[in-house]
Design a protein around this motif. Structure first.
Motif, PDB file in Angstrom:
ATOM      1  N   ARG A  21      16.936 -23.072 -18.077  1.00 46.33           N
ATOM      2  CA  ARG A  21      15.818 -23.980 -17.805  1.00 46.33           C
ATOM      3  C   ARG A  21      14.749 -23.300 -16.954  1.00 46.33           C
ATOM      4  O   ARG A  21      13.559 -23.467 -17.187  1.00 46.33           O
ATOM      5  CB  ARG A  21      16.310 -25.250 -17.118  1.00 46.33           C
ATOM      6  N   SER A  22      15.178 -22.545 -15.952  1.00 48.65           N
ATOM      7  CA  SER A  22      14.187 -21.849 -15.118  1.00 48.65           C
ATOM      8  C   SER A  22      13.462 -20.766 -15.911  1.00 48.65           C
ATOM      9  O   SER A  22      12.256 -20.570 -15.757  1.00 48.65           O
ATOM     10  CB  SER A  22      14.843 -21.256 -13.876  1.00 48.65           C
ATOM     11  N   GLU A  23      14.171 -20.065 -16.805  1.00 47.60           N
ATOM     12  CA  GLU A  23      13.529 -19.065 -17.653  1.00 47.60           C
ATOM     13  C   GLU A  23      12.523 -19.723 -18.604  1.00 47.60           C
ATOM     14  O   GLU A  23      11.438 -19.184 -18.831  1.00 47.60           O
ATOM     15  CB  GLU A  23      14.574 -18.294 -18.450  1.00 47.60           C
ATOM     16  N   LEU A  24      12.883 -20.872 -19.145  1.00 47.86           N
ATOM     17  CA  LEU A  24      11.959 -21.593 -20.018  1.00 47.86           C
ATOM     18  C   LEU A  24      10.724 -22.059 -19.259  1.00 47.86           C
ATOM     19  O   LEU A  24       9.602 -22.005 -19.777  1.00 47.86           O
ATOM     20  CB  LEU A  24      12.650 -22.793 -20.665  1.00 47.86           C
ATOM     21  N   ALA A  25      10.912 -22.508 -18.028  1.00 44.57           N
ATOM     22  CA  ALA A  25       9.774 -22.951 -17.229  1.00 44.57           C
ATOM     23  C   ALA A  25       8.830 -21.786 -16.941  1.00 44.57           C
ATOM     24  O   ALA A  25       7.605 -21.930 -17.015  1.00 44.57           O
ATOM     25  CB  ALA A  25      10.255 -23.576 -15.918  1.00 44.57           C
ATOM     26  N   GLN A  26       9.374 -20.622 -16.645  1.00 48.45           N
ATOM     27  CA  GLN A  26       8.546 -19.445 -16.412  1.00 48.45           C
ATOM     28  C   GLN A  26       7.831 -19.023 -17.695  1.00 48.45           C
ATOM     29  O   GLN A  26       6.648 -18.677 -17.671  1.00 48.45           O
ATOM     30  CB  GLN A  26       9.390 -18.289 -15.889  1.00 48.45           C
ATOM     31  N   GLY A  27       8.534 -19.062 -18.812  1.00 41.98           N
ATOM     32  CA  GLY A  27       7.929 -18.721 -20.087  1.00 41.98           C
ATOM     33  C   GLY A  27       6.847 -19.704 -20.478  1.00 41.98           C
ATOM     34  O   GLY A  27       5.817 -19.324 -21.052  1.00 41.98           O
ATOM     35  N   ARG A  28       7.047 -20.962 -20.169  1.00 41.96           N
ATOM     36  CA  ARG A  28       6.052 -21.990 -20.468  1.00 41.96           C
ATOM     37  C   ARG A  28       4.770 -21.727 -19.698  1.00 41.96           C
ATOM     38  O   ARG A  28       3.666 -21.810 -20.251  1.00 41.96           O
ATOM     39  CB  ARG A  28       6.596 -23.367 -20.104  1.00 41.96           C
ATOM     40  N   GLN A  29       4.900 -21.386 -18.432  1.00 50.69           N
ATOM     41  CA  GLN A  29       3.726 -21.115 -17.617  1.00 50.69           C
ATOM     42  C   GLN A  29       2.971 -19.903 -18.155  1.00 50.69           C
ATOM     43  O   GLN A  29       1.745 -19.928 -18.245  1.00 50.69           O
ATOM     44  CB  GLN A  29       4.137 -20.891 -16.150  1.00 50.69           C
ATOM     45  N   GLU A  33      -0.882 -19.882 -19.729  1.00 52.66           N
ATOM     46  CA  GLU A  33      -1.923 -18.982 -19.238  1.00 52.66           C
ATOM     47  C   GLU A  33      -2.520 -18.167 -20.385  1.00 52.66           C
ATOM     48  O   GLU A  33      -3.729 -17.938 -20.431  1.00 52.66           O
ATOM     49  CB  GLU A  33      -1.357 -18.052 -18.168  1.00 52.66           C
ATOM     50  N   GLN A  34      -1.674 -17.723 -21.308  1.00 59.06           N
ATOM     51  CA  GLN A  34      -2.162 -16.915 -22.427  1.00 59.06           C
ATOM     52  C   GLN A  34      -3.025 -17.721 -23.383  1.00 59.06           C
ATOM     53  O   GLN A  34      -3.960 -17.193 -23.970  1.00 59.06           O
ATOM     54  CB  GLN A  34      -0.979 -16.304 -23.200  1.00 59.06           C
ATOM     55  N   THR A  35      -2.704 -18.980 -23.588  1.00 56.93           N
ATOM     56  CA  THR A  35      -3.416 -19.794 -24.579  1.00 56.93           C
ATOM     57  C   THR A  35      -4.487 -20.692 -23.965  1.00 56.93           C
ATOM     58  O   THR A  35      -5.049 -21.530 -24.659  1.00 56.93           O
ATOM     59  CB  THR A  35      -2.413 -20.670 -25.357  1.00 56.93           C
ATOM     60  N   GLN A  36      -4.790 -20.483 -22.705  1.00 54.31           N
ATOM     61  CA  GLN A  36      -5.737 -21.350 -22.002  1.00 54.31           C
ATOM     62  C   GLN A  36      -7.126 -21.318 -22.646  1.00 54.31           C
ATOM     63  O   GLN A  36      -7.736 -22.363 -22.858  1.00 54.31           O
ATOM     64  CB  GLN A  36      -5.822 -20.936 -20.537  1.00 54.31           C
ATOM     65  N   LYS A  40      -9.108 -24.495 -24.497  1.00 51.32           N
ATOM     66  CA  LYS A  40     -10.436 -24.974 -24.102  1.00 51.32           C
ATOM     67  C   LYS A  40     -11.360 -25.059 -25.311  1.00 51.32           C
ATOM     68  O   LYS A  40     -12.108 -26.018 -25.467  1.00 51.32           O
ATOM     69  CB  LYS A  40     -11.043 -24.053 -23.049  1.00 51.32           C
ATOM     70  N   GLY A  41     -11.305 -24.037 -26.173  1.00 56.36           N
ATOM     71  CA  GLY A  41     -12.128 -24.050 -27.384  1.00 56.36           C
ATOM     72  C   GLY A  41     -11.749 -25.181 -28.312  1.00 56.36           C
ATOM     73  O   GLY A  41     -12.613 -25.847 -28.893  1.00 56.36           O
ATOM     74  N   TRP A  42     -10.454 -25.395 -28.464  1.00 55.87           N
ATOM     75  CA  TRP A  42      -9.983 -26.470 -29.332  1.00 55.87           C
ATOM     76  C   TRP A  42     -10.417 -27.836 -28.796  1.00 55.87           C
ATOM     77  O   TRP A  42     -10.840 -28.711 -29.544  1.00 55.87           O
ATOM     78  CB  TRP A  42      -8.468 -26.411 -29.480  1.00 55.87           C
TER      79      TRP A  42
END
Length: 94
Positions: A21-29, A33-36, A40-42
């Motif tokens: 769960r902690s690894e997933l939370a880090q991956g989610r963040q 950040e990568q798709t921010q 915004k464009g979407w």
């Protein structure tokens, strides 16, 4: 399996779940950040659906009537976009 082994196995599984769960939370963040910029464009496109639909329709009709010009303008737009991103990254790195 006796009760003690089951408890040990249960504790190991709970620790594994917590770690995952902690690894997933880090991956989610990191993913957010990568798709921010894409998000915004979407959001900008979906904020004005009538304008977006009209623009897409005009681009499709223009592309069907003048495919070579559409390809030419697409390449130009991609070149300009790449140049702007390059300049942004160059300025941000300094």
């Amino acid at each position: 399996m006796n009760k003690q082994q089951r408890e040990l196995k249960k504790n190991l599984l709970l620790q594994r779940i917590t770690r995952q769960r902690s690894e997933l939370a880090q991956g989610r963040q990191a993913w957010l950040e990568q798709t921010q910029s894409f998000d915004k464009g979407w959001l900008a496109l979906t904020q004005y659906p009538i304008i977006t639909a009209t623009g897409v329709g005009i681009a499709i009709v223009y592309g069907l009537r003048h495919p070579r010009k559409l390809i030419l303008w697409s390449r130009r737009a991609l070149g300009i976009w790449s140049t702007v991103n390059f300049v942004k990254s160059s300025l941000n790195s300094k």
